[in-house]
Design a protein around this motif. Structure first.
Motif, PDB file in Angstrom:
ATOM      1  N   GLY A   9       0.765  -1.229   0.118  1.00 20.14           N
ATOM      2  CA  GLY A   9      -0.022   0.086   0.054  1.00 20.14           C
ATOM      3  C   GLY A   9       0.655   1.249   0.001  1.00 20.14           C
ATOM      4  N   ILE A  10       0.203   2.378   0.367  1.00 17.06           N
ATOM      5  CA  ILE A  10       0.623   3.539   0.199  1.00 17.06           C
ATOM      6  C   ILE A  10       2.129   3.661   1.171  1.00 17.06           C
ATOM      7  N   GLY A  11       1.819   3.239   2.347  1.00 21.38           N
ATOM      8  CA  GLY A  11       2.692   3.514   3.447  1.00 21.38           C
ATOM      9  C   GLY A  11       3.921   2.431   3.338  1.00 21.38           C
ATOM     10  N   GLY A  12       3.717   1.227   2.967  1.00 22.69           N
ATOM     11  CA  GLY A  12       4.619   0.098   2.677  1.00 22.69           C
ATOM     12  C   GLY A  12       5.567   0.547   1.617  1.00 22.69           C
ATOM     13  N   THR A  13       4.885   0.703   0.255  1.00 23.98           N
ATOM     14  CA  THR A  13       5.651   0.983  -0.744  1.00 23.98           C
ATOM     15  C   THR A  13       6.554   2.194  -0.785  1.00 23.98           C
ATOM     16  N   SER A  14       5.831   3.147   0.110  1.00 20.17           N
ATOM     17  CA  SER A  14       6.950   4.596   0.217  1.00 20.17           C
ATOM     18  C   SER A  14       8.025   3.976   1.178  1.00 20.17           C
ATOM     19  N   ALA A  15       7.766   3.411   2.238  1.00 20.04           N
ATOM     20  CA  ALA A  15       8.890   2.949   3.187  1.00 20.04           C
ATOM     21  C   ALA A  15       9.881   2.100   2.253  1.00 20.04           C
ATOM     22  N   ALA A  16       9.483   1.280   1.523  1.00 19.44           N
ATOM     23  CA  ALA A  16      10.379   0.482   0.726  1.00 19.44           C
ATOM     24  C   ALA A  16      11.249   1.338  -0.036  1.00 19.44           C
ATOM     25  N   ILE A  17      10.776   2.162  -0.718  1.00 21.25           N
ATOM     26  CA  ILE A  17      11.339   2.845  -1.662  1.00 21.25           C
ATOM     27  C   ILE A  17      12.670   3.904  -0.899  1.00 21.25           C
ATOM     28  N   ALA A  18      12.144   4.564   0.356  1.00 20.81           N
ATOM     29  CA  ALA A  18      13.196   5.149   1.233  1.00 20.81           C
ATOM     30  C   ALA A  18      14.165   4.189   1.675  1.00 20.81           C
ATOM     31  N   LEU A  19      13.901   2.878   1.822  1.00 24.86           N
ATOM     32  CA  LEU A  19      15.118   2.125   2.460  1.00 24.86           C
ATOM     33  C   LEU A  19      15.917   1.518   1.229  1.00 24.86           C
ATOM     34  N   GLN A  20      15.317   1.553   0.074  1.00 27.17           N
ATOM     35  CA  GLN A  20      16.077   1.252  -0.940  1.00 27.17           C
ATOM     36  C   GLN A  20      16.929   2.278  -1.610  1.00 27.17           C
ATOM     37  N   ARG A  21      16.344   3.542  -1.363  1.00 28.75           N
ATOM     38  CA  ARG A  21      17.380   4.671  -1.954  1.00 28.75           C
ATOM     39  C   ARG A  21      18.582   4.939  -0.673  1.00 28.75           C
ATOM     40  N   LEU A  22      18.637   4.284   0.548  1.00 28.90           N
ATOM     41  CA  LEU A  22      19.688   4.057   1.329  1.00 28.90           C
ATOM     42  C   LEU A  22      20.599   2.941   1.024  1.00 28.90           C
ATOM     43  N   GLY A  23      20.166   2.175  -0.408  1.00 33.12           N
ATOM     44  CA  GLY A  23      21.215   1.175  -0.332  1.00 33.12           C
ATOM     45  C   GLY A  23      20.736  -0.420   0.070  1.00 33.12           C
ATOM     46  N   HIS A  24      19.509  -0.377   0.841  1.00 31.36           N
ATOM     47  CA  HIS A  24      19.381  -1.744   1.366  1.00 31.36           C
ATOM     48  C   HIS A  24      18.779  -2.650   0.322  1.00 31.36           C
ATOM     49  N   ASP A  25      18.697  -3.949   0.432  1.00 32.99           N
ATOM     50  CA  ASP A  25      18.289  -4.936  -0.175  1.00 32.99           C
ATOM     51  C   ASP A  25      16.806  -5.160   0.148  1.00 32.99           C
ATOM     52  N   VAL A  26      15.745  -4.628  -0.545  1.00 39.05           N
ATOM     53  CA  VAL A  26      14.499  -4.561   0.136  1.00 39.05           C
ATOM     54  C   VAL A  26      13.521  -5.370  -0.950  1.00 39.05           C
ATOM     55  N   THR A  27      12.461  -6.256  -0.276  1.00 43.47           N
ATOM     56  CA  THR A  27      11.580  -7.123  -1.085  1.00 43.47           C
ATOM     57  C   THR A  27      10.095  -6.712  -0.370  1.00 43.47           C
ATOM     58  N   ILE A  28       9.193  -6.296  -1.231  1.00 45.07           N
ATOM     59  CA  ILE A  28       7.583  -6.275  -0.724  1.00 45.07           C
ATOM     60  C   ILE A  28       7.104  -7.445  -0.994  1.00 45.07           C
ATOM     61  N   TYR A  29       6.387  -7.889   0.058  1.00 42.33           N
ATOM     62  CA  TYR A  29       5.165  -8.872  -0.151  1.00 42.33           C
ATOM     63  C   TYR A  29       3.755  -8.506   0.297  1.00 42.33           C
ATOM     64  N   ASP A  30       2.984  -8.872  -0.766  1.00 43.16           N
ATOM     65  CA  ASP A  30       1.570  -8.438  -0.506  1.00 43.16           C
ATOM     66  C   ASP A  30       0.486  -9.741  -0.914  1.00 43.16           C
ATOM     67  N   ARG A  31      -0.575  -9.741  -0.063  1.00 45.50           N
ATOM     68  CA  ARG A  31      -1.512 -10.692  -0.444  1.00 45.50           C
ATOM     69  C   ARG A  31      -2.301 -10.333  -1.795  1.00 45.50           C
TER      70      ARG A  31
END
Length: 389
Positions: A9-31
């Protein structure tokens, strides 16, 4: 660092983008199996827009957002204008124009910017565990995924909430049902650049402009939880609830196509709580602060979560648990305050205390906009994005 985000959703995906931009290896899972968000649109006030600007999406959000220059309240029965004023002071005081946006379009923008190849759809989380080395998520299909950190943005009915807090948190019915969707702009309902709201009898009918010459409409009907509704009934409940209302309301109801854009949502919220993190696992968005939409800050508050989470990961490196604990401490008080502010607003506008609602209606007839603008800006004041406000 490897990070799992539960919820696209809005919160999860924006958080994922923020963490990805810091160089972290991020994966999103959604039902979900495809992008079909609940709710047709949402209001992005300056605090939410500033987070999206920070994520590098300023031009895209401006293109998705409706041009909302004015605000007006009308008597629901007669159509008489009770108050009308410019929203320019919101932009001038906060440094950012607000934008109503179609939810699916915003969510798709965020998912595309993050990278669809890093999003695993059709994955329902059923359990979380952790040890000194990492956190593991178990999914309904029996598979697992392990990371250094898990951020659970799994919505109002969060499974992660009880794991993080150690207790169940019962949601509270707000007292009303919301119908919402998208229709073409119709000047009979309201000007194309105005947030127009009809009020009477504790009910509300409102439209906001979004891109594509469309109105986002949202209609509130006070009624008991569990009131039966069959999608085949279409707009029949609205026609009954708003019989005899102003011509602008009738024009809106005529424009609604239930087959393409009509959602019905019972509105619930959660009492504020402050345990948002447990070791390597933290909650975010509605999982942490489910609110009513009465001050338009639900999505904005989730975006603030993403902003603060990104700042904490950028500046604190003692341990994952320490970083998440600092995120929770920085966010829970303000988010809880907004939940209670929205709850109070719902009581005022929906006739739960009739004398209070009638006094509000009377006040609207003499309102110059000053008090309403103060409230709108007040919701933004105190945001972590509001440096210099």
């Amino acid at each position: 660092m490897k990070i799992i985000v539960i919820g696209a959703g809005i919160g999860g995906t924006s958080a994922a983008i923020a963490l990805q931009r810091l160089g972290h290896d991020v994966t999103i899972y959604d039902r979900i199996r495809e992008n079909k968000p609940v709710g047709a649109a949402l209001s992005l006030w300056p605090n939410g827009v500033k987070v999206l600007n920070w994520l590098g999406l300023a031009d895209e959000i401006a293109a998705l957002g409706g041009r909302m220059d004015k605000m007006a309240y009308l008597d629901g029965r007669t159509g008489e204008t009770m108050t009308q004023f410019s929203l320019d002071p919101v932009t001038e005081l906060t440094g950012q124009r607000p934008y109503p946006v179609a939810r699916a379009e915003l969510q798709q923008l965020l998912m595309d910017r993050f990278g669809m190849d890093r999003i695993r759809l059709g994955m329902t989380m059923v359990g979380i565990d952790q040890d000194d080395d990492g956190a593991t998520v178990t999914f309904a299909d029996g598979t697992t995924a392990t990371a250094d950190v898990v951020i659970a943005a799994d919505g109002a009915n969060s499974r992660a909430r009880a794991y993080v807090t150690g207790e169940d948190h019962a949601r509270r019915y707000s007292g009303y049902t919301n119908f919402n969707g998208l229709v073409p702009v119709d000047e009979r309902v309201g000007p194309a650049d105005q947030w127009t709201t009809y009020v009477a009898d504790g009910k509300r009918v409102a439209v906001m402009p979004v891109a594509g010459n469309r109105f986002y409409f949202f209609v509130d009907v006070p009624q008991p939880a569990g009131t039966p509704y069959d999608r085949a009934d279409g707009t029949a409940p609205l026609e009954a609830a708003f019989a005899g209302w102003a011509p602008g309301v009738a024009a809106l109801l005529e424009a609604i196509d239930p087959a393409t854009s009509l959602n019905r949502v019972e509105i619930w919220d959660l009492d504020p709580f402050h345990t948002w993190a447990r070791g390597r696992v933290a909650i975010l968005g509605d999982a942490a602060h489910n609110t009513t939409p009465d001050i338009g800050q639900g999505a904005c508050s989730a975006l603030e979560d993403a902003f603060v989470l990104g700042l904490m990961f950028a500046t604190h490196h003692l341990s994952p648990a320490d970083t998440l604990s600092r995120y929770a401490k920085a966010r829970s008080e303000r988010a809880g305050e907004l939940v209670l502010r929205a709850r109070k607003r719902a009581t005022e506008t929906h006739g739960f205390e009739p004398g209070v609602t009638e006094a509000w209606y009377d006040g609207l007839r003499t309102e110059t906009g000053e008090n309403i603008l103060r409230g709108l800006v007040g919701n933004v004041t105190g945001s972590p994005t509001s440096f210099g406000l």
